[in-house]
Design an enzyme around this catalytic site. Structure first.
Site, PDB file in Angstrom:
ATOM      1  N   GLU A   1      31.751 -63.664 -78.807  1.00 32.08           N
ATOM      2  CA  GLU A   1      31.439 -63.850 -77.384  1.00 32.08           C
ATOM      3  C   GLU A   1      30.690 -62.663 -76.768  1.00 32.08           C
ATOM      4  O   GLU A   1      31.117 -62.069 -75.777  1.00 32.08           O
ATOM      5  CB  GLU A   1      32.734 -64.106 -76.589  1.00 32.08           C
TER       6      GLU A   1
ATOM      7  N   GLN B   1      47.281 -57.061 -78.082  1.00 32.75           N
ATOM      8  CA  GLN B   1      46.445 -56.531 -79.159  1.00 32.75           C
ATOM      9  C   GLN B   1      46.935 -55.151 -79.571  1.00 32.75           C
ATOM     10  O   GLN B   1      47.005 -54.240 -78.745  1.00 32.75           O
ATOM     11  CB  GLN B   1      44.996 -56.453 -78.681  1.00 32.75           C
TER      12      GLN B   1
END
Length: 400
Positions: free
Chosen positions: A243, A125
């Site tokens: 999530e 990321q």
């Protein structure tokens, strides 16, 4: 909220346990900590899951996943942690994967989804930069359009596992709008592209999982832009809001609790076991109560996510604060409970032997505990600092 046991969830738990018993290879090392598994083990386990139809446990059936509910995903994570399975590539499954599923072109999906299923392509990321962590929208890495390519220049930091990743999902500035969030775009970049340099950052736990990543005139095809130019902030909010129920990392908390219970009857202090010392039992009882409260909170957030409740965002932030702070307290208590043995560090989290000259107690509970305690110092920072989470809670509750 319904507090009655879900018989369907109990049967699903048994299904997962049966699956793990049948498919987890006997020669595969059992993971004892919360660190990511070595690449070979991660890829091998991903391919086993994929071969059995469980290659994307967090995705809907529409996107080739298992179609499990949020509660079922939590059960899957808990049972995998208890069995010591290798980790999955969370960057692929929980972060960039959903973005590709919902926003990518058919060509991008054809390029990237199959390698995720088969473990052929690991991701990292590229969000945080020096001076642009909590204020992510202030990022300065730029991408200038040059024909059919973007030319990327800048630096990312705290890039977890960039040294092992095949691709990176990257936030870059493509515009000069007054509102800083408006000029950000979302790129998918092959880590083998010329001009990318990865330098290791050795963290306080003695491990190499962090990096700083430099981009020097890196040419990225325009076809690697997800969504439209300037839409990166929208995609980022979608990614970071995904999530909520997992933010407390309940499997890790339960693993800490099991370790403390094991120590209670085996570790000794002043000639008696820890279970015979009331101060140890009192602290253990307090942490167990907190763990039970967080478990109920996880169930509540899971139901909110399933119902698409707007309150799930604020509750997810509360859950992250409570869960990560408890991770820190319990990991510190583990080190304290081990006494002198708690000072033994394992710079390699997957090492099977203690450092030269170290002597461990008969049980293996001490292995890696100090290293993980140091690692858990970062839990209240990564994924949005506790201060940012409190701001989200305040703004959301004020709005309601």
């Amino acid at each position: 909220m319904n507090f009655q046991p879900d018989s369907n969830l109990d049967s699903f738990r048994q299904e997962v346990r049966l699956f793990l018993g049948r498919n987890l290879p006997a020669d595969m090392p059992r993971r004892k900590d919360g660190m990511r598994s070595p690449r070979a083990e991660l890829v091998r386990w991903q391919r086993i899951l994929n071969a059995n139809g469980w290659g994307a446990p967090y995705w809907t059936k529409e996107h080739g996943g298992t179609g499990w509910s949020v509660a079922q995903r939590l059960v899957f994570d808990e049972e995998c942690a208890a069995a010591g399975t290798p980790s999955l590539d969370a960057f692929a499954h929980k972060l960039v994967g959903p973005v590709i599923n919902y926003f990518a072109t058919p060509e991008q999906k054809a390029e990237h989804l199959a390698p995720i299923f088969n473990g052929d392509r690991l991701w990292c990321q590229g969000f945080s930069e020096p001076g642009s962590g909590s204020d992510l929208a202030s990022l300065r890495t730029r991408a200038e359009r040059d024909g059919d390519h973007y030319v990327v220049n800048g630096q990312k930091i705290w890039t977890s596992y960039a040294h092992q990743a095949d691709w990176i999902f990257l936030l870059v500035r493509t515009g000069n709008e007054t509102k800083k969030q408006a000029g950000i775009s979302f790129l998918l970049v092959d880590m083998k592209t010329p001009g990318i340099t990865v330098r290791p950052i050795i963290s306080i736990d003695g491990c190499h999982h962090l990096n700083e990543t430099f981009f020097d005139n890196v040419r990225v095809p325009v076809g690697n832009l997800v969504g439209t130019e300037g839409e990166g902030w929208k995609l980022t909010k979608f990614l970071l809001n995904n999530e909520h129920a997992t933010t407390a990392d309940l499997p890790t908390l339960r693993r800490f609790h099991r370790q403390l219970q094991a120590l209670a009857g085996t570790a000794r202090a002043c000639g008696v076991t820890l279970a015979e010392r009331h101060e140890f039992l009192l602290r253990l009882a307090r942490y167990e109560a907190e763990l039970k409260a967080i478990t109920v909170m996880v169930q509540r957030v899971a139901e909110m996510e399933q119902d698409h409740s707007p309150a799930a965002h604020a509750m997810g932030s509360m859950l992250k604060i409570r869960g990560t702070e408890l991770q820190q307290k319990m990991s510190e208590f583990l080190v304290e409970s081990l006494g002198d043995h708690g000072a033994v560090s394992y710079p390699d989290p997957h090492a099977q032997q203690a450092p030269t000259g170290a002597t461990l107690p008969p049980q293996e509970t001490a292995q890696g505990v100090a290293t993980e305690m140091f690692f858990r110092r970062a839990t209240t920072i990564y994924g949005g600092t506790s201060e940012i989470q409190r701001s989200i809670i305040a703004r959301t509750l004020f709005h309601f």
